[in-house]
Design an enzyme around this catalytic site. Structure first.
Site, PDB file in Angstrom:
ATOM      1  CG  ASP A 115     -13.094  43.400   4.298  1.00  0.00           C
ATOM      2  OD1 ASP A 115     -11.879  43.159   4.345  1.00  0.00           O
ATOM      3  OD2 ASP A 115     -13.556  44.565   4.286  1.00  0.00           O
ATOM      4  CD  GLU A 148      -7.767  41.696   8.385  1.00  0.00           C
ATOM      5  OE1 GLU A 148      -8.730  42.267   8.940  1.00  0.00           O
ATOM      6  OE2 GLU A 148      -7.723  41.439   7.182  1.00  0.00           O
ATOM      7  CG  ASP A 206      -8.281  48.387   2.367  1.00  0.00           C
ATOM      8  OD1 ASP A 206      -8.920  47.629   1.613  1.00  0.00           O
ATOM      9  OD2 ASP A 206      -8.718  48.785   3.458  1.00  0.00           O
TER      10      ASP A 206
HETATM   11  C1  GLC Z   1     -12.061  47.272   3.972  1.00  0.00           C
HETATM   12  C2  GLC Z   1     -11.841  46.414   2.737  1.00  0.00           C
HETATM   13  C3  GLC Z   1     -12.335  47.149   1.510  1.00  0.00           C
HETATM   14  C4  GLC Z   1     -13.802  47.499   1.696  1.00  0.00           C
HETATM   15  C5  GLC Z   1     -13.991  48.331   2.966  1.00  0.00           C
HETATM   16  C6  GLC Z   1     -15.457  48.574   3.280  1.00  0.00           C
HETATM   17  O1  GLC Z   1     -11.283  48.401   3.928  1.00  0.00           O
HETATM   18  O2  GLC Z   1     -10.511  46.032   2.594  1.00  0.00           O
HETATM   19  O3  GLC Z   1     -12.152  46.373   0.356  1.00  0.00           O
HETATM   20  O4  GLC Z   1     -14.254  48.228   0.600  1.00  0.00           O
HETATM   21  O5  GLC Z   1     -13.423  47.635   4.066  1.00  0.00           O
HETATM   22  O6  GLC Z   1     -16.123  47.402   3.452  1.00  0.00           O
END
Ligand code: GLC
Length: 717
Positions: free
Chosen positions: A373, A376, A446
């Protein structure tokens, strides 16, 4: 191959499907495109011609299939004064193609031309009239069709004009713009400040041929495990007790589950590859226990490392000079752990370090997969400046070139952590470049618990599939905001055949596990999860075909029926392979909907009722029902009764036949089922079986047409 030069532009006709047009080639070495096989003999190749006005035309048998305009006349200008005033009130002036150094100007032939592609944008299938920007962005606010950048940069579009189809790929990782007939309705403009005048054109009779041509350049994409197609349950962030309770409820009640995800709070102070023993005590034993019950654990891992002397990973990577720098000094921004630094995944030593770290971590804690995650890369204290430095393997790479590839390089080293053990990666990413599907599956970030986002999920995942990212999905139920029971159920129904099926929600939102909304919702949810599991052998074979041939698993109707104009803008029906048409309800309160069927006869999977193609029908779909239709005569391999996927335990495959209720016709569309161990890389050595399923005189016939895996003992019923 034929090369033609026109003034400052060169046209390389690589084969009859792939053409490259450039003034100066982009350096593609960081994402390594495949070599295109040249065609033998030149006689079949399309021709390139320069018109007196400076335009370039590509034709076949005298018919123009693609044209690049020479001038930018009538394209529009930025109104600097108006922007200044608007910005005072807080309106954002979008940067755009208007001022870009490089501008590629592609002719649209007609007012009804359609433009598809560009990956994960929360838009409709046809993106004509909008402008998008390839710049990987962490965007937690509400996405919609005018949102210009999301998490991924997939610079590929597919264009339709009457019976002409072509594709365009812009091979640069620098930020770039795609004006899809927004400012001037007669053209597509691709603009980039740093990227060069250089792009590929793909020709073919239909979207299928074009996708194959594009895929030959960027593929093959990851072939992941069979288990990955099972159900994933997630939440930001399960505690130890919640996770155990979740697995208990699923296993005791026969509610399918293959993976539980642990979000950031399992880490010690958000230090990657650590575990907070207070939050998840005895994590290794817990994961081992889940595994024994058929449930794998996937842990989130972000790229940025806490700047913290004494934390091993920080110290190790620092010692090897493995963090990004700015003017030679370690570059610091902020992510979950506070001050954080960015590993230079462009450097082999750093990649190898994280491959090993990931491998050791998964072994130590019995973790099955990694969810990448914030890659980017995300940064809470403003964007990384363009001149942040990554030393790379053999040259300095600045952030403006590295940005859209950062997730790809992170995914590369994580995927090696599996491959070195002869395992297929169980790996997910949020950000991506066009070529990142080679290493990892992905989800689209998200979204929110909104009906709009449920509706957008279908064209989003269909488009990702058109772009060669097959194993893709969205957060079912919606991530941000609170879901409702109706939205949750309709969402599961609508995304039932999404290649990656995960229910995930944000901290401080209503819980949305299957049992969170009472008995009625639970029973319906359970019924659909079981239905998903029935289709897993079918979906698995689709994944195989996608990997081998570039065929989408989750396709718009036009992919199979490009000559049927009605299919060109259907956003709420999906083809799952060539034989299943899924038309779910995606509107609050609706209990029936119109379903369009392309040519042929289509059988309602539940009732056996037949529908004649080239027609639309209003079909009842109460809350516990969704529209699944199968092409008449088609066979589908089904798995009955599984609640988690263990390939070696599959002993029976039930063969469904799409026949009208009461019919005993022998007409059959056979299916070639892919069978292998479901998890190792042995398929790369050709170790798999292909079983042709058909029906002769009312009897199911299973014929092994390839038998190198030699999986004995599956009965076909
Ligand atoms: C980001 C991710 C989400 C995750 C959050 C906390 O917003 O896209 O899926 O739950 O971070 O890690």
């Amino acid at each position: 191959m034929r090369t033609v030069s026109f003034n400052d532009r060169t046209v390389e006709i690589l084969n009859s499907h792939v053409i490259r047009i450039y003034k100066k080639k982009n350096d593609t070495s960081l994402f390594g495109l495949n070599d295109i096989e040249p065609e033998k003999g030149e006689n079949k190749l399309p021709s390139a011609e320069l018109l007196p006005d400076g335009s370039i035309c590509i034709s076949e048998n005298g018919r123009v299939l693609f044209s690049e305009k020479a001038d930018m006349e009538g394209y529009g200008e930025n109104d600097a004064k108006a922007s200044e005033i608007a910005e005072k009130e807080g309106h954002r002036t979008n940067e755009s193609c208007l001022s870009a150094r490089t501008r590629i100007n592609i002719a649209l032939f007609g007012k009804d031309d359609k433009i598809y592609g560009l990956g994960d944008k929360a838009a409709f299938l046809n993106r004509r009239g909008y402008e998008y920007v390839s710049k990987n962005s962490d965007e937690p606010t509400q996405h919609n069709e005018t949102y210009r950048s999301l998490y991924k940069s997939v610079n590929y579009i597919l264009v339709n004009h009457e019976d002409i189809w072509y594709g365009v790929f812009y091979p640069s990782s620098y930020e770039c713009f795609f004006d899809l007939g927004k400012r001037a309705s007669d053209r597509i403009v691709i603009g980039s400040e740093k990227g060069e005048y250089d792009y590929f054109v793909f020709l073919g009779k239909n979207p299928g041929e074009i996708t194959v041509a594009y895929y030959s350049l960027i593929g093959p994409s990851l072939f992941t495990t069979m288990k990955f197609l099972g159900y994933h349950q997630s939440r930001w962030s399960y505690t130890d007790e919640e996770a155990k309770e979740l697995v208990r409820r699923h296993t005791e009640d026969g509610l399918p589950l293959d993976f539980i995800h642990f979000d950031i709070d399992y880490m010690d102070g958000y230090r990657v590859y650590t575990v907070d023993e207070k939050y998840v005590p005895d994590f290794a034993e817990t994961c081992e226990g889940f595994k024994k019950q058929g449930v794998g654990v996937i842990t989130i891992i972000d790229p940025a490392v806490k700047k913290d002397r004494g934390y091993k990973i920080y110290d190790d990577v620092k010692k090897m000079g493995g963090f990004a720098t700015l003017k030679g000094e370690e570059y610091v921004n902020e992510v979950w752990p506070g001050d954080a630094v960015y590993p230079d995944f462009f450097k082999k030593e750093v990649r190898e370090y994280f491959t090993k770290t990931a491998k050791d971590f998964m072994k130590k804690y019995n973790v099955t997969g990694i969810w990448g995650d914030m890659n980017e890369p995300a940064s809470f204290r403003g964007p990384l400046p363009p001149d942040v430095e990554f030393e790379g393997d053999d040259r300095m790479i600045y952030h403006d070139e590295a940005h859209n590839l950062y997730a790809e390089y992170m995914s590369r080293c994580l995927s090696d952590a599996f491959k070195e053990e002869n395992k297929r990666p169980t790996l997910i990413t949020r950000a991506a470049f066009a070529t990142t599907g080679r290493y990892t599956t992905s989800w689209n970030g998200d979204n929110q618990s909104l009906w709009d986002h449920l509706r957008a999920s279908l064209p989003q995942v269909m488009t990702m599939n058109l772009c060669g990212f097959f194993m893709n999905g969205v957060d079912v139920g919606g991530f941000g905001n609170d879901t409702t029971k109706e939205l949750l159920l309709r969402w599961l129904e609508a995304d039932l055949f999404m290649p990656y099926l995960r229910n995930h929600s944000a901290v401080n939102t209503l819980h949305q596990e299957p049992y969170s909304f009472g008995e009625e919702t639970y029973e319906i949810y359970k019924k659909f999860l079981k239905l998903r599991y029935e289709f897993i052998p079918y979906l698995y074979t689709l994944q195989w075909e996608a990997y081998k041939n570039g065929t989408p698993m989750f396709a718009p109707l036009f992919w199979y029926y490009p000559e049927d104009e009605e299919t060109l803008e259907i956003n709420d029906e999906v083809m799952i392979g060539d034989r299943v048409l899924h038309a779910p309800i995606v509107m609050q309160g609706e209990r029936r909907r119109a379903v369009y069927f392309p040519e042929g006869r289509w059988i309602d999977y539940f009732s056996g009722k037949a529908y004649e193609g080239k027609n639309a029908y209003i079909i009842e779909m109460p809350l516990d029902s969704t529209g699944i239709f199968v092409k008449e005569g088609a066979v589908i391999p089904l798995l009955k009764g599984a609640t988690s996927i263990e390939p070696e335990k599959i002993k029976e495959i039930y063969v469904y036949r799409a026949l009208e209720k009461g019919s005993n016709s022998d007409f059959c569309i056979p299916f070639d089922l892919h069978v292998d161990d479901g998890e190792s890389l042995d398929y790369e050595k050709g170790i798999y079986d292909t079983v042709r399923l058909s029906v002769v005189k009312g009897e199911v016939v299973a014929e092994k047409i390839k038998n190198d895996y030699n999986h004995l003992g599956i009965a076909f019923l």
